[in-house]
Design an enzyme around this catalytic site. Structure first.
Site, PDB file in Angstrom:
ATOM      1  N   HIS A 261       0.816  -1.223   0.000  1.00 40.52           N
ATOM      2  CA  HIS A 261       0.000   0.000   0.000  1.00 40.52           C
ATOM      3  C   HIS A 261       0.848   1.271   0.000  1.00 40.52           C
ATOM      4  CE1 HIS A 261      -3.488  -2.463   0.469  1.00 40.52           C
ATOM      5  NE2 HIS A 261      -3.120  -2.916   1.652  1.00 40.52           N
TER       6      HIS A 261
ATOM      7  N   ASP B  73      -2.404 -10.781  -2.263  1.00 36.03           N
ATOM      8  CA  ASP B  73      -2.967 -10.306  -1.001  1.00 36.03           C
ATOM      9  C   ASP B  73      -4.461 -10.008  -1.213  1.00 36.03           C
ATOM     10  OD1 ASP B  73      -1.891  -8.899   1.789  1.00 36.03           O
ATOM     11  OD2 ASP B  73      -3.674  -7.904   0.985  1.00 36.03           O
TER      12      ASP B  73
ATOM     13  N   HIS C 138      -6.137  -7.530  -0.198  1.00 37.31           N
ATOM     14  CA  HIS C 138      -6.360  -6.113  -0.493  1.00 37.31           C
ATOM     15  C   HIS C 138      -5.626  -5.712  -1.774  1.00 37.31           C
ATOM     16  CE1 HIS C 138      -6.584  -6.577   3.965  1.00 37.31           C
ATOM     17  NE2 HIS C 138      -7.666  -5.818   3.813  1.00 37.31           N
TER      18      HIS C 138
HETATM   19  C1  OKP Z   1      -2.843  -4.366   4.713  1.00 39.54           C
HETATM   20  B1  OKP Z   1      -2.456  -5.530   3.797  1.00 39.54           B
HETATM   21  C2  OKP Z   1      -9.953  -3.342   9.667  1.00 39.54           C
HETATM   22  C3  OKP Z   1      -9.390  -2.117   8.965  1.00 39.54           C
HETATM   23  C4  OKP Z   1      -8.182  -2.498   8.168  1.00 39.54           C
HETATM   24  C5  OKP Z   1      -6.370  -1.573   6.799  1.00 39.54           C
HETATM   25  C6  OKP Z   1      -6.111  -2.840   6.080  1.00 39.54           C
HETATM   26  C7  OKP Z   1      -4.673  -2.937   5.647  1.00 39.54           C
HETATM   27  C8  OKP Z   1      -4.303  -4.235   4.998  1.00 39.54           C
HETATM   28  N1  OKP Z   1     -11.370  -3.292   9.845  1.00 39.54           N
HETATM   29  N2  OKP Z   1      -7.670  -1.430   7.390  1.00 39.54           N
HETATM   30  O1  OKP Z   1      -2.899  -5.421   2.479  1.00 39.54           O
HETATM   31  O2  OKP Z   1      -2.797  -6.826   4.321  1.00 39.54           O
HETATM   32 ZN    ZN Z   2      -3.991  -7.407   2.819  1.00 36.33          ZN
END
Ligand code: OKP
Ligand code: ZN
Length: 347
Positions: free
Chosen positions: A162, A197, A199
């Site tokens: 990210h 991943d 996300h």
């Molecule tokens: C990072 B990676 C939870 C909120 C999470 C951020 C997620 C970051 C993920 N309800 N917000 O891509 O694993």
């Molecule tokens: Zn993630």
């Protein structure tokens, strides 16, 4: 064939107290135990040597990140402590640069908001040494790939996908995968990145948006439904020389192995058709049914299958750890990916 793992225990210095979501402050899910459990399972599985990362000059980071951003990361916590003396707590922004001025503001809280993309990514005194060490793990790992090791795992923490040129967020500060990719490209390699991943790897996508090399292919949850929300649609395909070199495969919340495997095969066809010299896998394990922050439904056995599918690419492969927060299973998921991968590869 054995694999090589690169690790640094300096990840331990980054231990956030809490992250903000759902109207409350919650213990960070991105914690040191993630890396130590993965390390312990790899040692136990005995898949190959585990080496410590080398020290790398900051110039290797400047291929990806703004030097002013790097300088901010180095001093942010000291500046925060000067503003909030005593037991300062973790540094978190509360307001953001939706429209960016040409210069970051002078006050630390303004600077945090200038460089941050969320309130889930606390900065403390140990953040910079840990983030730098994670990048050095990725750099050392790509060096071993350059020297001919066929399967290398960069056990990075904190994660990176990210983070962009001058923004942190989503638990990421330095884009470890992008830093390794830039080093490989500088050595003449054609690279394909496959981000599995849960996300969307919005930082990685942004960093290579206008580049034909690397090819960036990503499987992730539909961003209309989950973090990072503002990128990751199939319509995003890159621009200029990079048009067509970004390939997003968003999947619905609740996706299980059958649907996931079809998308994975599509991704691998795109990648093998491009005939890269090196495959870099941004390896997130937060696709698991028991992950505390995600909605996909991959089961225990599916990580062996995932590794086996990835072995369709038969060249040098660099795995870079991204997310995955089910602490009691994370080590097994990672070793299962490698067991599936190594047993299906010819070299
Ligand atoms: C990072 B990676 C939870 C909120 C999470 C951020 C997620 C970051 C993920 N309800 N917000 O891509 O694993
Ligand atoms: Zn993630």
């Amino acid at each position: 064939m054995p694999m090589l793992t690169v690790y640094s225990d300096a990840h331990n210095h980054h231990q956030g107290r809490g992250e903000l979501f759902g109207g409350g402050f919650h213990p960070c899910v991105e914690r040191p135990e993630r890396a130590t459990t993965v390390l312990a399972h790899l040692q136990e599985a005995d898949l190959g040597p585990i080496v410590t990362a080398d020290r790398w000059p900051l110039s290797a980071l400047y291929r990806v990140h703004d030097p002013a951003y790097i300088a901010f990361l180095q001093t942010a916590y000291a500046d925060w402590q000067r503003k909030y003396p005593g037991d300062s707590g973790d540094a978190l922004p509360y307001t953001f640069a939706l429209e960016r001025a040409s210069q970051p503001p002078r006050d630390i809280e303004g600077r945090l908001g200038y460089y941050a993309s969320d309130v889930s990514t606390p900065i403390m005194g140990g953040t910079w040494p840990s983030a730098r060490a994670a990048a050095e793990v990725a750099l050392t790992a790509q060096q071993h790939v350059q020297e001919g090791v066929q399967t290398v795992f960069a056990l990075c923490r904190p994660p990176g996908h990210h983070a962009s040129h001058d923004r942190y967020g989503g638990y990421c500060f330095l884009n470890n995968a992008a830093i390794a990719t830039r080093a490989l490209i500088a050595a003449g390699a054609k690279v394909a990145i496959l981000d599995v991943d849960y996300h969307h790897g919005n930082g990685t996508q942004a960093l290579f948006w206008t580049d034909a090399n690397p090819l960036f292919v990503s499987l992730h949850v539909d961003p209309t439904a989950d973090f990072p929300y503002f990128s990751g649609t199939a319509a995003e395909r890159g621009a200029e020389a990079g048009e067509g070199a970004t390939y997003n495969l968003p999947l619905l919340p609740g996706t299980g192995w059958a649907r996931y495997a079809r998308a994975l095969d599509e991704a691998l066809t795109v990648i093998t058709d491009a005939v890269p010299d090196v495959l870099l896998v941004s390896l997130g394990l937060d696709t698991a049914a028991n992950d505390p922050i995600a909605t996909f439904r991959l089961r225990d056995d599916d990580y062996h299958h995932l590794g086996a599918h990835l072995a369709r690419f038969d060249g040098p492969t660099l795995f870079v750890l991204e997310g995955g927060y089910a602490l009691s299973s994370l080590g097994t998921y990672v070793t299962d990916v490698f067991l599936g991968f190594l047993s299906n590869r010819s070299r």
